[in-house]
Design an enzyme around this catalytic site. Structure first.
Site, mmCIF file in Angstrom:
data_model
loop_
_atom_site.group_PDB
_atom_site.id
_atom_site.type_symbol
_atom_site.label_atom_id
_atom_site.label_comp_id
_atom_site.label_asym_id
_atom_site.label_seq_id
_atom_site.Cartn_x
_atom_site.Cartn_y
_atom_site.Cartn_z
ATOM 1 N N HIS A 23 110.240 44.244 -45.663
ATOM 2 C CA HIS A 23 111.508 44.953 -45.471
ATOM 3 C C HIS A 23 111.386 45.913 -44.289
ATOM 4 O O HIS A 23 110.487 46.746 -44.267
ATOM 5 C CB HIS A 23 111.881 45.757 -46.712
ATOM 6 C CG HIS A 23 112.182 44.914 -47.911
ATOM 7 N ND1 HIS A 23 113.467 44.638 -48.318
ATOM 8 C CD2 HIS A 23 111.362 44.272 -48.782
ATOM 9 C CE1 HIS A 23 113.426 43.867 -49.413
ATOM 10 N NE2 HIS A 23 112.159 43.624 -49.714
ATOM 11 N N GLY A 181 117.606 44.329 -54.831
ATOM 12 C CA GLY A 181 118.131 45.532 -55.477
ATOM 13 C C GLY A 181 117.823 45.509 -56.969
ATOM 14 O O GLY A 181 116.785 44.981 -57.381
ATOM 15 N N HIS A 208 115.156 37.678 -54.436
ATOM 16 C CA HIS A 208 114.235 38.472 -55.260
ATOM 17 C C HIS A 208 114.513 38.103 -56.725
ATOM 18 O O HIS A 208 115.623 38.342 -57.222
ATOM 19 C CB HIS A 208 114.498 39.964 -55.098
ATOM 20 C CG HIS A 208 113.950 40.585 -53.856
ATOM 21 N ND1 HIS A 208 114.458 40.356 -52.609
ATOM 22 C CD2 HIS A 208 112.905 41.449 -53.689
ATOM 23 C CE1 HIS A 208 113.762 41.060 -51.724
ATOM 24 N NE2 HIS A 208 112.810 41.728 -52.349
ATOM 25 N N GLU A 211 110.950 39.570 -60.767
ATOM 26 C CA GLU A 211 110.223 40.803 -60.460
ATOM 27 C C GLU A 211 110.499 41.793 -61.594
ATOM 28 O O GLU A 211 109.582 42.330 -62.196
ATOM 29 C CB GLU A 211 110.686 41.378 -59.111
ATOM 30 C CG GLU A 211 109.901 42.609 -58.669
ATOM 31 C CD GLU A 211 110.455 43.251 -57.376
ATOM 32 O OE1 GLU A 211 111.633 43.023 -57.043
ATOM 33 O OE2 GLU A 211 109.702 44.001 -56.732
ATOM 34 N N ASP A 290 106.821 46.172 -48.622
ATOM 35 C CA ASP A 290 107.139 47.431 -47.931
ATOM 36 C C ASP A 290 105.842 48.128 -47.539
ATOM 37 O O ASP A 290 105.403 49.058 -48.219
ATOM 38 C CB ASP A 290 107.942 48.346 -48.868
ATOM 39 C CG ASP A 290 109.289 47.757 -49.218
ATOM 40 O OD1 ASP A 290 110.169 47.746 -48.344
ATOM 41 O OD2 ASP A 290 109.458 47.291 -50.362
HETATM 42 ZN ZN LIG Z 1 111.197 42.792 -51.423
#
Ligand SMILES: [Zn+2]
Length: 342
Positions: A23, A181, A208, A211, A290
């Site tokens: 990201h 998100g 995504h 997760e 990240d």
């Molecule tokens: Zn991610």
């Protein structure tokens, strides 16, 4: 957090690597954040790197997904104008280049980036692409592509706007679309029409999933939302039905080991299913998510695989080749990348 040795880190840095899940907004180091904020007259909650660190990077005290996400409240202050977005993009590509990432897929969420300063989407896109142009000139051997993120918390209308935005910039290396998100409260099926339309328009799709929610979210992302890659997907481990689906359809999981532990997608370092995925021949790629927020590099993740998970060194070349296969690139470009890893 397990710490790989500096010798191992140096060794991993020498290997050409591919990162498919990174990201833009979560990639900056605290010192860079401080420098850019001062330059652009943005006030942050702290004015030294040491004091700023816990606001923008995961510490030993942070243990949940919410702790992880909280860092993005402060990071949102940075996206003040087109110029700083250009500088951030350049900086992030440069840091990847220095870690010997030869192909990078960078993803970003215009809705998030416009959240604090209300910058318009066009300026965000232009800022990113100008930073990219500058980086291309500076690091001609490195390849970068972009993925636009639809925020799960946004309305369908806004999701549709993101799709249109991605399509209008597709000839400028925006190659795919993602859903990210709050997975827990916003399952992928809410956005299936948008993603089906993206698939019909030949945009690459990653979502995504698996997760925060379980394996069924991965199944929905693949079957209803046409995802050809899954962000994380670690919660499918042990669900043989979904594992078979992923293997048969050759859907690649974008595994991000440190992030997976920090966000609580897996409970402990020992419980990460990486070895299980390798043993079961589940298609996976290794990525950072990240790197700034997690305080890692891709070399760090590779070192972790060898030193902590005891994965044999020979497996690293298969990670590279799997990542080439999974890349959102035409076959001709993939061939070029294959030659890079001799
Ligand atoms: Zn991610």
């Amino acid at each position: 957090m397990p710490k790989p040795s500096s010798e191992r880190l140096e060794e991993m840095k020498k290997i050409p690597k591919i990162d498919l899940h990174r990201h833009l907004e979560g990639s900056l180091l605290p010192e860079t954040i401080l420098h850019l904020a001062q330059k652009h007259h943005i006030s942050l909650p702290a004015d030294s790197t040491a004091e700023l660190r816990p606001f923008v990077q995961v510490t030993e005290q942070d243990q949940t997904l919410l702790d992880f996400i909280k860092k993005f409240d402060v990071l949102a202050l940075l996206f003040k104008n087109k110029k700083i977005i250009q500088e951030i993009t350049y900086q992030v590509i440069q840091e990847a280049f220095e870690d010997h990432v030869c192909y990078l897929e960078l993803r970003f969420a215009p809705t998030y980036m416009s959240g604090y300063w209300h910058l318009n989407y066009h300026d965000i896109m232009e800022g990113v692409l100008e930073g990219y142009e500058q980086a291309k000139k500076e690091f001609p051997k490195m390849m970068t592509r972009f993925i636009l993120i639809v925020n799960r918390e946004s309305t369908l209308k806004s999701a549709e706007e993101m799709l249109k935005l991605a399509l209008s910039y597709r000839n400028q290396d925006i190659v795919g679309i993602d859903l990210a998100g709050d997975e827990q409260n916003y399952p992928p099926e809410l956005f299936q029409e948008i993603f089906q339309e993206a698939a019909r328009s030949s945009l690459f799709i990653t979502i995504h999933a698996g997760e925060a929610r379980g394996a069924e979210a991965v199944q929905t992302a693949v079957e209803k939302c046409k995802a050809v890659r899954i962000g994380h997907g670690v919660r499918i481990a042990g669900n043989s039905k979904i594992e078979t689906l992923i293997r048969d359809k050759e859907v690649y999981l974008e595994v991000c080991p440190t992030s997976n532990v920090q966000t609580g997608a897996v409970q402990t370092w020992e419980e990460h299913p990486i070895r299980h995925f390798i043993a079961e021949k589940i298609p996976i790629t290794i990525n950072t998510d990240d790197p700034g927020v997690s305080g890692i590099t891709l070399s760090h993740e590779y070192a972790l695989l060898l030193d902590f998970y005891k994965i044999p060194k020979e497996t690293l070349s298969s990670f590279y080749h799997q990542a080439v296969n999974a890349a959102f690139l035409p076959q001709t470009e993939k061939e070029k990348l294959k030659k890079r890893f001799a």
